[in-house]
Design a protein around this motif. Structure first.
Motif, PDB file in Angstrom:
ATOM      1  N   GLN A 100       0.828  -1.206   0.000  1.00  0.00           N
ATOM      2  CA  GLN A 100       0.000   0.000   0.000  1.00  0.00           C
ATOM      3  C   GLN A 100       0.862   1.255   0.000  1.00  0.00           C
ATOM      4  O   GLN A 100       1.930   1.294   0.620  1.00  0.00           O
ATOM      5  N   ASP A 101       0.376   2.285  -0.698  1.00  0.00           N
ATOM      6  CA  ASP A 101       1.033   3.582  -0.656  1.00  0.00           C
ATOM      7  C   ASP A 101       0.762   4.247   0.685  1.00  0.00           C
ATOM      8  O   ASP A 101      -0.241   3.967   1.354  1.00  0.00           O
TER       9      ASP A 101
ATOM     10  N   ARG B  73       0.321   7.848   2.994  1.00  0.00           N
ATOM     11  CA  ARG B  73      -0.064   9.252   2.927  1.00  0.00           C
ATOM     12  C   ARG B  73       0.734  10.078   3.930  1.00  0.00           C
ATOM     13  O   ARG B  73       1.141  11.192   3.643  1.00  0.00           O
TER      14      ARG B  73
ATOM     15  N   THR C 248       9.123   8.397  -0.656  1.00  0.00           N
ATOM     16  CA  THR C 248       7.692   8.128  -0.661  1.00  0.00           C
ATOM     17  C   THR C 248       7.336   6.957  -1.559  1.00  0.00           C
ATOM     18  O   THR C 248       7.583   6.986  -2.774  1.00  0.00           O
ATOM     19  N   ASN C 249       6.753   5.932  -0.939  1.00  0.00           N
ATOM     20  CA  ASN C 249       6.251   4.747  -1.645  1.00  0.00           C
ATOM     21  C   ASN C 249       7.320   4.036  -2.475  1.00  0.00           C
ATOM     22  O   ASN C 249       7.007   3.320  -3.433  1.00  0.00           O
ATOM     23  N   GLU C 250       8.599   4.230  -2.090  1.00  0.00           N
ATOM     24  CA  GLU C 250       9.705   3.521  -2.737  1.00  0.00           C
ATOM     25  C   GLU C 250      10.544   2.771  -1.705  1.00  0.00           C
ATOM     26  O   GLU C 250      10.772   1.574  -1.830  1.00  0.00           O
TER      27      GLU C 250
ATOM     28  N   PHE D 120       8.377  -1.222  -1.390  1.00  0.00           N
ATOM     29  CA  PHE D 120       6.981  -1.015  -1.766  1.00  0.00           C
ATOM     30  C   PHE D 120       6.695  -1.660  -3.124  1.00  0.00           C
ATOM     31  O   PHE D 120       6.322  -0.995  -4.081  1.00  0.00           O
TER      32      PHE D 120
ATOM     33  N   LYS E 210       4.305  -3.568  -5.344  1.00  0.00           N
ATOM     34  CA  LYS E 210       2.845  -3.639  -5.294  1.00  0.00           C
ATOM     35  C   LYS E 210       2.289  -5.018  -5.642  1.00  0.00           C
ATOM     36  O   LYS E 210       1.201  -5.382  -5.213  1.00  0.00           O
TER      37      LYS E 210
ATOM     38  N   GLY F 266      -2.804  -2.047  -5.543  1.00  0.00           N
ATOM     39  CA  GLY F 266      -1.919  -2.799  -4.652  1.00  0.00           C
ATOM     40  C   GLY F 266      -2.304  -4.262  -4.622  1.00  0.00           C
ATOM     41  O   GLY F 266      -3.423  -4.638  -4.981  1.00  0.00           O
TER      42      GLY F 266
ATOM     43  N   SER G 296      -4.825   5.075  -6.166  1.00  0.00           N
ATOM     44  CA  SER G 296      -3.918   4.938  -5.037  1.00  0.00           C
ATOM     45  C   SER G 296      -4.691   4.994  -3.724  1.00  0.00           C
ATOM     46  O   SER G 296      -5.788   5.566  -3.654  1.00  0.00           O
ATOM     47  N   THR G 297      -4.118   4.415  -2.691  1.00  0.00           N
ATOM     48  CA  THR G 297      -4.759   4.445  -1.373  1.00  0.00           C
ATOM     49  C   THR G 297      -4.995   5.866  -0.874  1.00  0.00           C
ATOM     50  O   THR G 297      -6.100   6.186  -0.401  1.00  0.00           O
TER      51      THR G 297
END
Length: 603
Positions: free
Chosen positions: A70-71, A73, A259-261, A291, A293, A440, A469-470
């Protein structure tokens, strides 16, 4: 992909068995190959050469590598709304108490002890005197300072402020004395934290909370990320950047946040905690989060020794992988073990009650009766979970009278009758509708396809699917722009109240105002009143009976569409130690360690 679509198609044949054609045989062969790969996996490579032994045989060093699909926030304690963000932040931040990773029992953390008065409305916490904030540029000379009671009081005041990034005021609203007044004052000004009536600093290491009423789950509530402690200096120095930066007191220090990596958390050498042998915690050099997916890719990385755990399996491979692992384990061939546990979580589809179509309870009930949850779990999810034929409180709670609740069974005829009563006979004239869901590798899309086909078959309603995206899905739900969306809840703390509070009225606010908890915008004064009585009830059995009544109200009003209660599955290599599973997937890496020893040589 072909195997996935075949399982979905089979679900729409309400009286047929699963047909195993040539394509499914090929998929089964693929499952067997994956199992053989996994069984042959001989200990993923350790990521550190600096290992050393501590007292009691524990081993220091190594990097624990885990993946999230999951991404994120935000990792700010007051703005964490995804479980992935919580699992990261809980390694960096701490609160007054924490949960035991196995039993979820409340344990001391920043507070070493506490006292409570006779009517449980005043709680006095005695802080540890050896806790330091992480070194960070927000402090003079970059050196972290000691934590004191004023830090806790300041953080509670932030929890009570009306700021855009504060999603957690609900934790203290109406519970903590003066919280509502402080919140309202902050909407038009900047109240002094010392004016918050329910918080009293007695000295540098003693703080008292005053409640409006006895609340049986108060200690568990304090384990929530909304009560994590962070320094005022960090807020002043970073501001909005605290969504991706962290300064806490926990066992690990945030070093990399892409972020998200990629997220990397390194060992905190000044952590206050020691184990029973006197060893300084944590044992690990670092925790690294990737991350990826796609769940199949994640599983392959695990097989190749690039990950040290897998949480949830690709659903189309679940049954065969677990069966193969069980056989290999009996033959002492496997180099890792599965962990399976019923979860304190519920997966559901949410209706926007302020929308024209879902403001009608008959439509909401029709949707609920049109879903064959048994088929959804047994076929699409390969038996991983329990059909959501109850309410929003999952059955994994001990002593909760779950079986007494009347939820929704599969009744397509009743569904069609209700839809006709609502003015849409055989689905005629039903407005266009989109089901929004997050991307995801969490099986969300496959489940959505199954529900899409069931609604078409049983109600003649066409549903479009929109994957995003989430963070975008959360924004749409909270802002009220989503009409129909995939949602779910994993317990923040082990109490049924944590599920029932999701549907308290939003106070009659505008439908355009953001609503974090009650995103469906359900309004029921009777429900609100009963909830207020239930949380004040001190008798455990009677309180659970009142919780059941609340759950039944939600089902009578078809507030949401429960789909299933999850079963948590993990694959853990045999070299990973001190990493027990629990029903909310709460992770504490402070005492986890990795063994370099050959398992065949260990006693």
């Amino acid at each position: 992909m072909n195997g996935k679509s075949m399982k979905v198609d089979a679900l729409t044949m309400s009286s047929s068995k699963m047909v195993r054609d040539r394509g499914q045989q090929l998929m089964t062969l693929l499952m067997v190959v994956v199992v053989l790969w996994l069984v042959g996996c001989q200990g993923p490579g350790k990521s550190s050469d600096s290992s050393r032994l501590g007292k009691g045989g524990v081993e220091y060093g190594h990097v624990f590598r885990v993946n999230e699909v999951q991404d994120l926030r935000s990792i700010h304690p007051l703005n964490i709304t995804e479980v992935a963000a919580f699992r990261i932040a809980s390694q960096v931040y701490e609160g007054l108490v924490k949960f035991d990773q196995s039993s979820l029992e409340v344990l001391p953390a920043l507070a070493e002890s506490w006292d409570v008065n006779d009517d449980a409305t005043e709680w006095t916490f005695h802080l540890r005197k050896d806790v330091q904030f992480h070194n960070d540029p927000c402090f003079p000379d970059g050196k972290g300072r000691k934590l004191v009671a004023e830090d806790v009081a300041w953080c509670i005041a932030q929890l009570c402020r009306a700021t855009p990034d504060n999603q957690m005021f609900w934790l203290v609203d109406e519970r903590l004395k003066g919280a509502r007044e402080f919140y309202e004052a902050s909407q038009s000004g900047d109240p002094d934290p010392r004016t918050l009536e329910g918080v009293e600093v007695l000295d540098d290491y003693t703080i008292r909370f005053k409640l409006n009423y006895p609340f049986s789950g108060f200690l568990q509530l304090l384990g929530h990320n909304g009560f994590y402690v962070y320094p005022k200096e960090a807020q002043e120095h970073y501001g909005q950047e605290l969504n991706s930066h962290a300064v806490g007191t926990g066992p690990f220090i945030l070093k990399v946040y892409k972020t998200n990596e990629l997220v990397v958390m390194e060992r905190n050498p000044g952590y206050w905690r020691k184990d029973e042998h006197g060893n300084q915690l944590p044992y690990l050099d670092a925790v690294q989060v990737s991350f990826v997916k796609d769940k199949k890719s994640e599983l392959l990385k695990f097989k190749n020794g690039e990950l040290d755990m897998v949480f949830t399996l690709p659903i189309e491979m679940y049954a065969d992988v677990m069966s193969g692992l069980s056989n290999a384990s009996r033959q002492k061939q496997a180099s890792f073990a599965p962990q399976v546990k019923p979860s304190l979580s519920v997966e559901y589809y949410a209706f926007q009650h302020t929308s024209e179509v879902f403001s009608d309870v008959r439509v909401r009930k029709a949707f609920n009766y049109a879903i064959d949850r048994d088929a959804l779990v047994n076929y699409a999810l390969q038996g991983e979970g329990e059909p959501g034929t109850g309410g929003v409180v999952p059955p994994a709670f001990e002593n909760y009278p779950f079986k007494s609740l009347r939820g929704f069974g599969f009744d397509p005829q009743k569904a069609q009758e209700l839809l006709a009563e609502a003015g849409y006979p055989n689905g005629e004239g039903f407005p266009s509708l989109t089901l929004q869901l997050a991307s995801g590798g969490q099986n969300y899309e496959m489940v959505a396809q199954v529900v899409q086909r069931m609604l078409k078959e049983n109600l003649n309603i066409d549903i479009e699917l929109q994957v995003m995206s989430t963070p975008q899905l959360l924004d749409n739900a909270e802002s009220g722009s989503a009409q129909f969306w995939r949602d779910g809840w994993v317990a923040d703390y082990p109490d049924p109240e944590n599920f029932l509070c999701l549907f308290l009225s939003n106070g009659g606010g505008s439908s355009n105002e953001k609503a974090y908890l009650n995103s469906v915008r359900y309004e029921n004064p009777v429900y609100d009143s009963l909830y207020a009585s239930a949380v004040r009830e001190t008798d455990h059995k009677h309180r659970y009976e009142m919780y059941l009544m609340l759950d039944q109200i939600l089902m009578n009003d078809a507030v949401v569409m429960p789909l299933y209660y999850e079963e948590f599955t993990r694959l853990i290599p045999d070299y990973v130690r001190n990493f027990p599973q629990n029903s909310i997937e709460y992770r504490d890496f402070s005492a986890v360690w990795i063994s370099s020893a050959d398992p065949s040589e260990e006693g």
